[in-house]
Design an enzyme around this catalytic site. Structure first.
Site, PDB file in Angstrom:
ATOM      1  N   GLN A 124       2.060  -5.943  -3.154  1.00  0.00           N
ATOM      2  CA  GLN A 124       2.312  -5.996  -1.714  1.00  0.00           C
ATOM      3  C   GLN A 124       3.641  -5.284  -1.391  1.00  0.00           C
ATOM      4  O   GLN A 124       3.988  -4.313  -2.047  1.00  0.00           O
ATOM      5  CB  GLN A 124       2.304  -7.443  -1.208  1.00  0.00           C
ATOM      6  CG  GLN A 124       0.937  -8.100  -1.214  1.00  0.00           C
ATOM      7  CD  GLN A 124       0.661  -8.865  -2.484  1.00  0.00           C
ATOM      8  OE1 GLN A 124       1.540  -9.381  -3.141  1.00  0.00           O
ATOM      9  NE2 GLN A 124      -0.599  -8.945  -2.837  1.00  0.00           N
ATOM     10  N   GLY A 149      -3.919  -4.094  -4.730  1.00  0.00           N
ATOM     11  CA  GLY A 149      -4.668  -3.015  -5.360  1.00  0.00           C
ATOM     12  C   GLY A 149      -3.782  -1.812  -5.583  1.00  0.00           C
ATOM     13  O   GLY A 149      -3.154  -1.315  -4.646  1.00  0.00           O
ATOM     14  N   HIS A 150      -3.681  -1.368  -6.824  1.00  0.00           N
ATOM     15  CA  HIS A 150      -2.896  -0.186  -7.144  1.00  0.00           C
ATOM     16  C   HIS A 150      -3.830   0.920  -7.619  1.00  0.00           C
ATOM     17  O   HIS A 150      -4.587   0.740  -8.569  1.00  0.00           O
ATOM     18  CB  HIS A 150      -1.861  -0.497  -8.231  1.00  0.00           C
ATOM     19  CG  HIS A 150      -0.775  -1.415  -7.759  1.00  0.00           C
ATOM     20  ND1 HIS A 150       0.078  -2.066  -8.616  1.00  0.00           N
ATOM     21  CD2 HIS A 150      -0.414  -1.779  -6.509  1.00  0.00           C
ATOM     22  CE1 HIS A 150       0.929  -2.796  -7.910  1.00  0.00           C
ATOM     23  NE2 HIS A 150       0.640  -2.640  -6.635  1.00  0.00           N
ATOM     24  N   LYS A 153       3.282  10.237  -0.187  1.00  0.00           N
ATOM     25  CA  LYS A 153       2.357  10.810   0.803  1.00  0.00           C
ATOM     26  C   LYS A 153       3.025  11.802   1.758  1.00  0.00           C
ATOM     27  O   LYS A 153       2.640  11.890   2.932  1.00  0.00           O
ATOM     28  CB  LYS A 153       1.648   9.696   1.571  1.00  0.00           C
ATOM     29  CG  LYS A 153       0.719   8.859   0.671  1.00  0.00           C
ATOM     30  CD  LYS A 153      -0.380   8.198   1.451  1.00  0.00           C
ATOM     31  CE  LYS A 153      -1.432   7.619   0.528  1.00  0.00           C
ATOM     32  NZ  LYS A 153      -2.575   7.033   1.237  1.00  0.00           N
ATOM     33  N   ASP A 193       0.818  -1.225   0.000  1.00  0.00           N
ATOM     34  CA  ASP A 193       0.000   0.000   0.000  1.00  0.00           C
ATOM     35  C   ASP A 193       0.848   1.269   0.000  1.00  0.00           C
ATOM     36  O   ASP A 193       0.415   2.320   0.459  1.00  0.00           O
ATOM     37  CB  ASP A 193      -0.945   0.031   1.217  1.00  0.00           C
ATOM     38  CG  ASP A 193      -1.759  -1.236   1.353  1.00  0.00           C
ATOM     39  OD1 ASP A 193      -2.413  -1.623   0.369  1.00  0.00           O
ATOM     40  OD2 ASP A 193      -1.731  -1.851   2.442  1.00  0.00           O
ATOM     41  N   LYS A 250       2.707   2.200  -5.104  1.00  0.00           N
ATOM     42  CA  LYS A 250       3.507   1.717  -6.233  1.00  0.00           C
ATOM     43  C   LYS A 250       2.828   1.989  -7.568  1.00  0.00           C
ATOM     44  O   LYS A 250       3.497   2.225  -8.571  1.00  0.00           O
ATOM     45  CB  LYS A 250       3.761   0.212  -6.082  1.00  0.00           C
ATOM     46  CG  LYS A 250       4.601  -0.154  -4.873  1.00  0.00           C
ATOM     47  CD  LYS A 250       4.815  -1.656  -4.765  1.00  0.00           C
ATOM     48  CE  LYS A 250       3.552  -2.427  -4.487  1.00  0.00           C
ATOM     49  NZ  LYS A 250       2.931  -2.090  -3.177  1.00  0.00           N
ATOM     50  N   THR A 288       3.755  14.180  -3.740  1.00  0.00           N
ATOM     51  CA  THR A 288       3.142  15.225  -2.910  1.00  0.00           C
ATOM     52  C   THR A 288       1.625  15.300  -3.102  1.00  0.00           C
ATOM     53  O   THR A 288       1.008  16.324  -2.825  1.00  0.00           O
ATOM     54  CB  THR A 288       3.784  16.580  -3.224  1.00  0.00           C
ATOM     55  OG1 THR A 288       3.653  16.849  -4.636  1.00  0.00           O
ATOM     56  CG2 THR A 288       5.261  16.594  -2.857  1.00  0.00           C
TER      57      THR A 288
END
Length: 428
Positions: free
Chosen positions: A223, A41-42, A330, A14, A17, A413
């Site tokens: 993952q 999940g991407h 993030k 998470d 990626k 960002t």
């Protein structure tokens, strides 16, 4: 110029990626997903529009890219078809951009049923209940079915019926739950035969040809390193090799051809599911990070556990993978905090540790040793230039570089493709 780049998660998954792959996929001829299944999940955000992918590599959104599902993957026909149709509805010509290895493993409804039954039993691991683990078990036990067998002359349904009887016995007599109907399995097999016929090929020779032609190839992991079956926080791990060593093993290529291994990491930590998490924050700060970062799983919607950046784990993952660069994601999520902590070591049974213990039970007993830095309390949202970052944000990133021992190439960002700061270009 880097020709072959691997993009890997360096935490528990998470990390963002999908966005990073999308950013650097435009120059690649092939983008290859090398392990896992639809338990990953991407999330991509392009011009404000969100796309969530589970099986298909993130590079599928680029006109010039061919996306490959490699031999090391496990593939649910229903999940892949659903994802294909969602992309087609958005105007993406999936059938012209997607190839599926004939060596990938077929994930069928009985894998999902046994996964759910186990999670409802006593020893809960915290899986996505998508059948990934049982499918990999079948692969290792040599009772699984490869995608290429769907198009062989033999009667695959008769063989599947025998395996289904084995699983139904366990479901009924051991787990005491409903069994799986053969008709439902047959439906999935026929769906795969109908929709995958023009996509299945021998991807390993194709990649060898691309390497000989000096084509650019991007390898995309799912993952994160700490969920690797051998090097993660076992048993709270996935069932495949999520580290860089999984790339050559899954794709059938030499490790010597890899030019760049990019580790993707949040500027804090998150984890979904069960398992040890030394820097987890269960109070107000953790809740605020979860809210600001919208930390909910792209596949299951489960809330992610949040914590401070763990430099012990990050350094460990860098050593396992041989990261040549980092992508930090993030950053803007931490904009509101007055102070930020970094875990620089552990206290374990009265002793200091600079490396994580190998076993989950021991890791549960580790107490983080923190270094505290001042927060910047200014917006970094959408910043694209290093000079435009608040000085304290720069200091935080530089400290992470020092502790991990790997230089930062990318800082995200914001979720959108454009909300990116390039410290170092990976592709020309």
């Amino acid at each position: 110029m880097s020709k072959r780049i691997v993009v890997l998660g360096s935490q528990w998954g998470d990390e963002g990626k999908g966005k990073i792959v999308d950013l650097i996929a435009h120059s690649s001829k092939y983008v290859v997903r090398f392990q896992g299944g639809h338990n990953a999940g991407h999330t991509l955000v392009i011009n404000g529009e969100k796309t969530i992918l589970h099986l298909i590599p993130s590079g599928i959104l680029h006109d010039n890219v061919m996306a490959i599902l490699a031999p090391g993957m496990v593939v649910s026909p229903q999940a892949l078809v659903t994802e294909m149709d969602e992309l087609i509805s958005k105007g993406v010509p999936v059938t012209k951009r997607l190839l599926l290895s004939d060596q990938a493993t077929l994930l069928l409804p009985y894998h999902i049923a046994i996964d759910k039954a186990r999670e409802q039993a006593k020893n809960k691991i915290g899986t996505t209940q998508r059948g990934i683990g049982p499918c990999y078990e079948d692969k290792v036990a040599r009772r699984a079915f490869k995608i290429g067998e769907l198009f062989a002359s033999k009667d695959i349904l008769s063989e599947i019926k025998e395996i289904l009887a084995y699983y139904n016995f366990m479901l009924e007599h051991y787990y005491k739950v409903d069994t799986v109907r053969f008709e439902d399995v047959q439906k999935e097999v026929e769906l795969a035969q109908e929709r995958f016929a023009g996509l299945v090929c021998e991807t390993t020779p194709l990649l060898h040809q691309a390497l000989d032609a000096d084509e650019q190839i991007l390898f995309e992991g799912a993952q994160g390193t700490l969920l690797d079956i051998d090097h993660g926080t076992y048993p709270y791990v996935t069932s495949s090799h999520t580290s860089a060593g999984g790339v050559p093993a899954s794709c059938g290529i030499s490790p010597r051809v890899l030019d760049e291994i990019l580790g993707v990491t949040k500027v804090y930590c998150t984890r979904v599911g069960s398992g040890p998490f030394p820097t987890e924050l269960t109070e107000e700060v953790g809740a605020s990070i979860q809210k600001q970062g919208q930390e909910f799983g792209a596949t299951t919607g489960r809330p992610r556990r949040c914590g401070w950046f763990d430099a012990v784990m990050a350094k460990h993952c860098a050593n396992i993978n041989g990261f040549t660069a980092l992508a930090m994601t993030k950053l803007d999520v931490l904009d509101h905090l007055a102070e930020i902590k970094i875990c620089t070591g552990y206290q374990y049974l009265g002793e200091h540790r600079a490396t994580p213990p190998n076993h989950a039970d021991a890791l549960e007993l580790c107490e983080p040793v923190y270094e505290t830095l001042p927060g910047w309390q200014a917006s970094t949202k959408g910043v694209q230039q290093w000079a435009a970052l608040p000085e304290k944000a720069k200091q935080y990133l530089q400290r992470l570089e020092e502790l991990v021992g790997v230089k930062i190439a990318i800082v995200s960002t914001g979720p959108d493709r454009e909300e990116t700061l390039w410290v170092k270009k990976l592709l020309d």
